[in-house]
Design an enzyme around this catalytic site. Structure first.
Site, PDB file in Angstrom:
ATOM      1  N   ASP A  12      47.200  40.440  45.329  1.00  0.00           N
ATOM      2  CA  ASP A  12      46.792  41.552  44.491  1.00  0.00           C
ATOM      3  C   ASP A  12      47.699  41.474  43.255  1.00  0.00           C
ATOM      4  O   ASP A  12      48.761  40.843  43.300  1.00  0.00           O
ATOM      5  CB  ASP A  12      47.002  42.863  45.254  1.00  0.00           C
ATOM      6  CG  ASP A  12      46.839  44.073  44.355  1.00  0.00           C
ATOM      7  OD1 ASP A  12      45.748  44.230  43.775  1.00  0.00           O
ATOM      8  OD2 ASP A  12      47.803  44.845  44.223  1.00  0.00           O
ATOM      9  N   ASP A  14      48.288  44.381  40.448  1.00  0.00           N
ATOM     10  CA  ASP A  14      48.981  45.598  40.021  1.00  0.00           C
ATOM     11  C   ASP A  14      49.775  46.222  41.159  1.00  0.00           C
ATOM     12  O   ASP A  14      49.222  46.563  42.202  1.00  0.00           O
ATOM     13  CB  ASP A  14      47.961  46.608  39.489  1.00  0.00           C
ATOM     14  CG  ASP A  14      47.142  46.019  38.345  1.00  0.00           C
ATOM     15  OD1 ASP A  14      47.743  45.746  37.295  1.00  0.00           O
ATOM     16  OD2 ASP A  14      45.934  45.800  38.521  1.00  0.00           O
ATOM     17  N   ASP A 171      49.871  45.745  47.901  1.00  0.00           N
ATOM     18  CA  ASP A 171      50.780  46.904  47.821  1.00  0.00           C
ATOM     19  C   ASP A 171      50.112  48.213  48.212  1.00  0.00           C
ATOM     20  O   ASP A 171      50.783  49.240  48.295  1.00  0.00           O
ATOM     21  CB  ASP A 171      51.308  47.050  46.392  1.00  0.00           C
ATOM     22  CG  ASP A 171      50.246  47.602  45.454  1.00  0.00           C
ATOM     23  OD1 ASP A 171      50.450  48.698  44.901  1.00  0.00           O
ATOM     24  OD2 ASP A 171      49.197  46.950  45.281  1.00  0.00           O
TER      25      ASP A 171
END
Length: 229
Positions: A12, A14, A171
């Site tokens: 991922d 961001d 995250d």
């Protein structure tokens, strides 16, 4: 072939590779203020971590009763975000080290993100990560964003990898749930450590409850090597 065998790693972007959430918050705050929502807080923003910008603006329209078309809100937020992203996005040092370590071992890698293709390109170029991460999938290119598995399955397809041989680094809980739905293992590094108990994280193969403060390139690589055996 590396110590990791047939393993591929999908990141991922961001909040995982780069700390871009402050930029997303500022872009969101400005767009909402322009449309009559003056008190959007960081705590409000945290509930959107892991959800694509396209889906975020749909939720805004419902939550705040906005009249503006979703496309207009999306364009305004993306435009503001890109202005910020080009000048002030920081890659997490240990994540950069991890990417470089995997690149040195010739491990296939991809980025699968809820951001627009333009935002992903700007961040990877601006941080220098583009040199290592050439396979990129935006949620804009697939039917459904996370927690649907579409972006991760498309990344695996572009890498020519079996989903069962892929490990996702994420995250956010929706991303961890998407990895699970794709049949992939997940190394979860919560952007908001207080959200570590979220159900989506319960499917992760490894959950670092302390988030980025707990992540190191060497220990992550050692874990991958152990799981590859």
């Amino acid at each position: 072939m590396s110590d990791l065998g047939a393993l591929s790693v999908i990141f991922d972007l961001d909040g995982t590779l780069v700390d871009s959430e402050p930029n997303y918050y500022e872009a969101s705050r400005r767009t909402l203020a322009e449309h009559g929502v003056p008190d959007f807080t960081w705590a409000d923003h945290e509930s959107y971590v892991g959800i694509s910008t396209r889906e975020t603006v749909m939720i805004w329209r419902e939550r705040y009763g906005l009249r503006a078309p979703a496309a207009e809100l999306l364009d305004a937020t993306n435009r503001r975000y890109l202005e910020l992203a080009r000048t002030r996005t920081r890659a997490y040092p240990e994540m950069r080290a991890f990417v470089e370590l995997l690149a040195g071992e010739k491990v296939p890698m991809a980025v699968a993100s809820g951001s627009s293709p333009e935002a992903i390109e700007a961040i990877l170029a601006g941080t220098g990560l583009a040199a290592f991460l050439r396979t990129v999938v935006s949620a804009d290119e697939v039917p459904h964003g996370k927690p649907a598995p579409d972006v991760f399955l498309e990344a695996a397809r572009r890498l020519g990898a079996d989903p069962a041989d892929c490990v996702v680094v994420e995250d956010a809980a929706p991303g961890a749930a998407a990895a699970h739905a794709a049949g992939m293992r997940c190394l979860a590094v919560p952007y908001v450590p207080a959200q570590a108990e979220a159900p989506g994280f319960g499917t992760a193969s490894l959950l670092l409850r302390g988030g980025q403060a707990e992540f190191t390139a060497r220990s992550a690589y050692a874990w991958l090597r152990d799981t590859a055996r």
